[in-house]
Write an enzyme that holds these catalytic residues in place. Structure first.
Site, PDB file in Angstrom:
ATOM      1  N   GLU A  98     -21.779  38.243 -14.962  1.00  0.00           N
ATOM      2  CA  GLU A  98     -20.462  38.766 -15.341  1.00  0.00           C
ATOM      3  C   GLU A  98     -19.849  39.351 -14.078  1.00  0.00           C
ATOM      4  O   GLU A  98     -20.449  40.228 -13.446  1.00  0.00           O
ATOM      5  CB  GLU A  98     -20.590  39.864 -16.402  1.00  0.00           C
ATOM      6  CG  GLU A  98     -21.153  39.356 -17.703  1.00  0.00           C
ATOM      7  CD  GLU A  98     -21.227  40.434 -18.786  1.00  0.00           C
ATOM      8  OE1 GLU A  98     -20.598  41.502 -18.628  1.00  0.00           O
ATOM      9  OE2 GLU A  98     -21.935  40.198 -19.779  1.00  0.00           O
ATOM     10  N   GLU A 113     -27.814  42.479 -21.412  1.00  0.00           N
ATOM     11  CA  GLU A 113     -27.963  43.793 -20.788  1.00  0.00           C
ATOM     12  C   GLU A 113     -29.052  44.624 -21.473  1.00  0.00           C
ATOM     13  O   GLU A 113     -28.799  45.710 -22.019  1.00  0.00           O
ATOM     14  CB  GLU A 113     -26.627  44.527 -20.761  1.00  0.00           C
ATOM     15  CG  GLU A 113     -25.639  43.823 -19.839  1.00  0.00           C
ATOM     16  CD  GLU A 113     -24.372  44.608 -19.552  1.00  0.00           C
ATOM     17  OE1 GLU A 113     -24.022  45.486 -20.347  1.00  0.00           O
ATOM     18  OE2 GLU A 113     -23.736  44.337 -18.525  1.00  0.00           O
ATOM     19  N   TRP A 141     -14.694  51.725 -23.433  1.00  0.00           N
ATOM     20  CA  TRP A 141     -15.202  53.033 -23.814  1.00  0.00           C
ATOM     21  C   TRP A 141     -14.604  54.113 -22.934  1.00  0.00           C
ATOM     22  O   TRP A 141     -14.937  55.260 -23.010  1.00  0.00           O
ATOM     23  CB  TRP A 141     -16.732  53.067 -23.758  1.00  0.00           C
ATOM     24  CG  TRP A 141     -17.287  52.457 -22.505  1.00  0.00           C
ATOM     25  CD1 TRP A 141     -17.474  53.093 -21.321  1.00  0.00           C
ATOM     26  CD2 TRP A 141     -17.680  51.116 -22.315  1.00  0.00           C
ATOM     27  NE1 TRP A 141     -17.967  52.216 -20.399  1.00  0.00           N
ATOM     28  CE2 TRP A 141     -18.112  50.991 -20.985  1.00  0.00           C
ATOM     29  CE3 TRP A 141     -17.710  49.994 -23.146  1.00  0.00           C
ATOM     30  CZ2 TRP A 141     -18.569  49.791 -20.456  1.00  0.00           C
ATOM     31  CZ3 TRP A 141     -18.177  48.805 -22.602  1.00  0.00           C
ATOM     32  CH2 TRP A 141     -18.603  48.708 -21.285  1.00  0.00           C
ATOM     33  N   CYS A 187     -42.316  52.099 -33.621  1.00  0.00           N
ATOM     34  CA  CYS A 187     -42.363  52.519 -32.211  1.00  0.00           C
ATOM     35  C   CYS A 187     -43.265  53.737 -32.047  1.00  0.00           C
ATOM     36  O   CYS A 187     -44.028  53.824 -31.077  1.00  0.00           O
ATOM     37  CB  CYS A 187     -40.971  52.831 -31.685  1.00  0.00           C
ATOM     38  SG  CYS A 187     -39.987  51.340 -31.464  1.00  0.00           S
TER      39      CYS A 187
HETATM   40  C1  GAL Z   1     -20.869  44.091 -20.047  1.00  0.00           C
HETATM   41  C2  GAL Z   1     -21.359  43.335 -21.256  1.00  0.00           C
HETATM   42  C3  GAL Z   1     -20.312  42.387 -21.780  1.00  0.00           C
HETATM   43  C4  GAL Z   1     -19.011  43.093 -21.910  1.00  0.00           C
HETATM   44  C5  GAL Z   1     -18.631  43.638 -20.559  1.00  0.00           C
HETATM   45  C6  GAL Z   1     -17.292  44.322 -20.558  1.00  0.00           C
HETATM   46  O1  GAL Z   1     -21.557  45.258 -19.852  1.00  0.00           O
HETATM   47  O2  GAL Z   1     -22.503  42.587 -20.969  1.00  0.00           O
HETATM   48  O3  GAL Z   1     -20.708  41.893 -23.031  1.00  0.00           O
HETATM   49  O4  GAL Z   1     -19.152  44.102 -22.836  1.00  0.00           O
HETATM   50  O5  GAL Z   1     -19.598  44.554 -20.155  1.00  0.00           O
HETATM   51  O6  GAL Z   1     -17.247  45.425 -21.352  1.00  0.00           O
END
Ligand code: GAL
Length: 647
Positions: free
Chosen positions: A300, A142, A309, A153
């Site tokens: 994913e 990501e 979070w 930078c």
């Molecule tokens: C995505 C990330 C994963 C995992 C997933 C769930 O954004 O690529 O590594 O963190 O969210 O939180």
């Protein structure tokens, strides 16, 4: 079409690996993604590599007929590396080095990071170059276009500006840095946006350049890794997994040097009651297909209730695991990889649920996933079939970034009008492409070009040509507002598009959370919100006028003949139904066939090729839908997909 899962051997006792792989094979899982955060296990100390555990895991999967995608682990430099070389850590806008311990703690431009990245990526590629089960590579995880404020930078940015502007005089002019006495007399005075200010306080021209450079840096970081992999494996298939983060990379450039697009797809598990709240992820899937104008992967895919979070969200309702994955296929995915096989029992993400719960006892979600695997197997020969569309929506990376830097009005969000227009055409059972504003559009009949805020002359010319030659374009408020520096253009809005749309903005009213309404010539009235361009027609015909406030009766929506084509201008943000009304009218006039009576939240898309046409009919809602389509009685349960193959 293939189904895979994200798997973390390093999180589980080794005894589980074989057990998991066997169950995966029985269920129909074809591939796993591994290792994208495992740097500390792959290189436990400086220059000491340990791939034995990964060899073992890959071996176990291979025995079970499961292929592997290796993720390069550069998202998480190990502690020993951060301690030895703290210069690899990014610096925040408070001037402080970001702490380690979460993830993403690396500065893409750090020469030291590059050295260590080059080494681990090279070692992995060399080690696995002959391994038949490794079918693809994912770079990092990501990647985002974050602004790092470290000295490397900062210097890089100053060089970049020197290249771009040549002289400080030119830069001061482009930035209008005379405002608030901000003129630069030395390149070294150009600092990153320290101070943690709300970006809207900062000079918009200066800020957009930071965004641009950050987007270039992340693209370059991905290319750097891809080149290393290819130097060992010339025909490697390389991707990176992306999502709609706050600091969006420029997808189109990011993927230019990569082989295919991967997207992390997490549709909602809470279906909103308000039908104005567009929850479908179809729009994001179509954006992803448009990035390379090719089929893509989901790296994913939602498996269970999410929460890390934020507090935990609702679990996936029955039908969602299967339905959302099939929806991705219906929009051009060829492979869907579920995040994740089993919910983590350790670490911060233990509440982001996988297919199997902490107990390791497969339950309802897993049973549904097993059904999905069977279904995907049946659709095997649809791989690489294409989605063809007559309708396109232009996506502007620059405008998206510029709107984030300067919020226009309360509630205004760049994506909302993309969603509204997408929804309006998708509502009629059509494939809709969403493509880079800079690409050729001649193949389409209808092109929506919403909110082209940062003006690019080539894009504007292309839209004029397209209409002149008979195409239909739809423009909206906040088009032609800014020049290439992100400064306002001194002309009546929509400036360069005025002749095309045959109207101009006499004044605008950013109504934010307030409301107004627009009345169409046939008497239909729709609520509108956030923004009202008060229009004056030059050559255009007025389709709708405001119904309230001091500009009651002034034009809000217009249509103009331009050459052999037509240009619509929508000066406000209306309800869903307003866009649907416009879309139907446009489709009729443009002679594009459509389905007039689909129930709400039912999507119909088609994939064509390999001698077949597959029609996907998806109920993206939590209600049963019964309806007739092409003489067929259909009854779809919540999130059910019907796929019909026609020769
Ligand atoms: C995505 C990330 C994963 C995992 C997933 C769930 O954004 O690529 O590594 O963190 O969210 O939180």
């Amino acid at each position: 079409m293939r189904i895979g899962v994200d798997y973390y051997p390093e999180h589980w006792d080794e005894e589980l690996w074989a057990q998991d792989a066997r169950l995966m094979a029985q269920t129909g899982v074809k591939l796993v993604r591994l290792a994208e955060f495992a740097w500390c296990r792959l290189e436990p100390s400086d220059g000491q590599f340990d791939f034995a555990w990964l060899d073992k895991a890959i071996g176990i999967f291979a025995v079970n007929g499961i292929d592997v995608v290796i993720g390069t682990p550069t998202n998480c430099p190990p502690r020993w590396l951060c301690e030895k070389h703290p210069e690899i850590l990014p610096v925040g806008d408070n001037g402080q080095t970001n702490p380690i311990g979460i993830r993403g703690h690396r500065c893409f431009n750090s020469p030291t990071l590059r050295e260590y990245t080059g080494r681990i990526v090279g070692k992995l590629a060399e080690h696995y170059k002959d391994c038949k089960s490794v079918i693809a590579w994912q770079i990092d995880n990501e990647l985002e276009a974050n602004i790092c404020c470290c000295e490397v930078c900062n210097n890089k940015h100053r060089d970049w500006l020197r290249q771009k502007y040549g002289t400080l005089e030119a830069l001061n002019k482009a930035y209008g840095s005379v405002v608030w006495s901000g003129e630069y007399s030395l390149w070294e005075q150009i600092d990153p946006p320290y101070g943690g200010y709300n970006t809207a306080w900062l000079n918009p021209a200066y800020m957009l350049d930071f965004r641009r450079r950050a987007a270039e840096d992340v693209t370059e970081f991905a290319r750097f890794q891809a080149d290393i992999i290819r130097s060992h494996i010339p025909d490697a298939k390389i991707t990176t997994n992306t999502w709609f983060c706050n600091n969006l990379p420029d997808f189109y450039n990011l993927f230019a040097s990569l082989d295919f697009v991967s997207y992390d797809n997490y549709p909602t598990t809470s279906i909103p009651d308000d039908s104005e709240d567009i929850h479908t992820h179809a729009v994001y899937l179509d954006i992803m297909r448009g990035v390379k104008r090719k089929n893509f992967w989901i790296m994913e895919e939602l498996s269970g209730g999410i929460g890390t979070w934020m507090p935990m969200q609702k679990t996936t309702r029955p039908g969602m695991i299967k339905g959302y994955a099939l929806q991705a296929f219906a929009h051009g995915a060829d492979t869907v990889v579920h995040f994740r096989w089993r919910t983590a029992n350790i670490g911060a993400e233990m509440h982001w649920h996988g297919l199997i719960d902490h107990s390791n006892v497969p339950r309802r979600r897993f049973a549904e996933f097993a059904e999905l695997c069977k279904e995907a197997e049946k659709l095997k020969n649809l791989e690489s079939t294409e989605i063809r569309s007559d309708v396109a929506i232009l996506f502007s990376v620059e405008s998206e970034a510029a709107f984030k830097l300067q919020p226009q009005t309360d509630g205004y969000n760049y994506m909302e009008q993309i969603k509204l227009l997408h929804q309006a055409f998708a509502r009629y059972g059509l494939n809709v492409d969403i493509i880079d504003e800079h690409t050729d559009i001649s193949q389409y009949k209808i092109v929506c070009a919403p909110e082209l805020y940062i003006t690019d002359k080539t894009v504007a010319d292309r839209l004029h040509d397209f209409a002149r030659n008979g195409g239909t374009v739809i423009l909206t408020a906040r088009s032609g507002v800014k020049d290439e520096h992100n400064n306002c253009i001194m002309e009546l809005l929509p400036t360069v598009y005025r002749e095309l749309v045959g109207c101009h903005v006499s004044e605008y009213d950013p109504i934010g959370w307030g409301t107004n309404s627009v009345r169409f010539e046939d008497g239909e009235v729709f609520k509108c919100k956030q923004w009202c361009d008060v229009l004056e027609a030059d050559t255009a015909e007025v389709l709708a006028r405001y119904d309230c406030d001091f500009y009651k009766g002034s034009p809000a929506v217009t249509v103009n003949r331009y050459g052999k084509g037509t240009a619509y201008y929508v000066g406000t943000i209306g309800e869903r139904r307003m866009y649907e009304k416009l879309a139907e009218d446009i489709l009729c006039k443009a002679g594009v066939a459509y389905i007039a009576d689909l129930p709400e939240n039912v999507e119909v898309t088609t994939r064509t090729g390999n001698g077949v046409t597959a029609q996907f009919i998806f109920n993206d809602s939590d209600e049963e839908k019964a309806f007739t389509l092409d003489g067929r009685e259909l009854h779809l349960m919540p999130f059910e997909m019907n796929c019909t193959l026609k020769k």
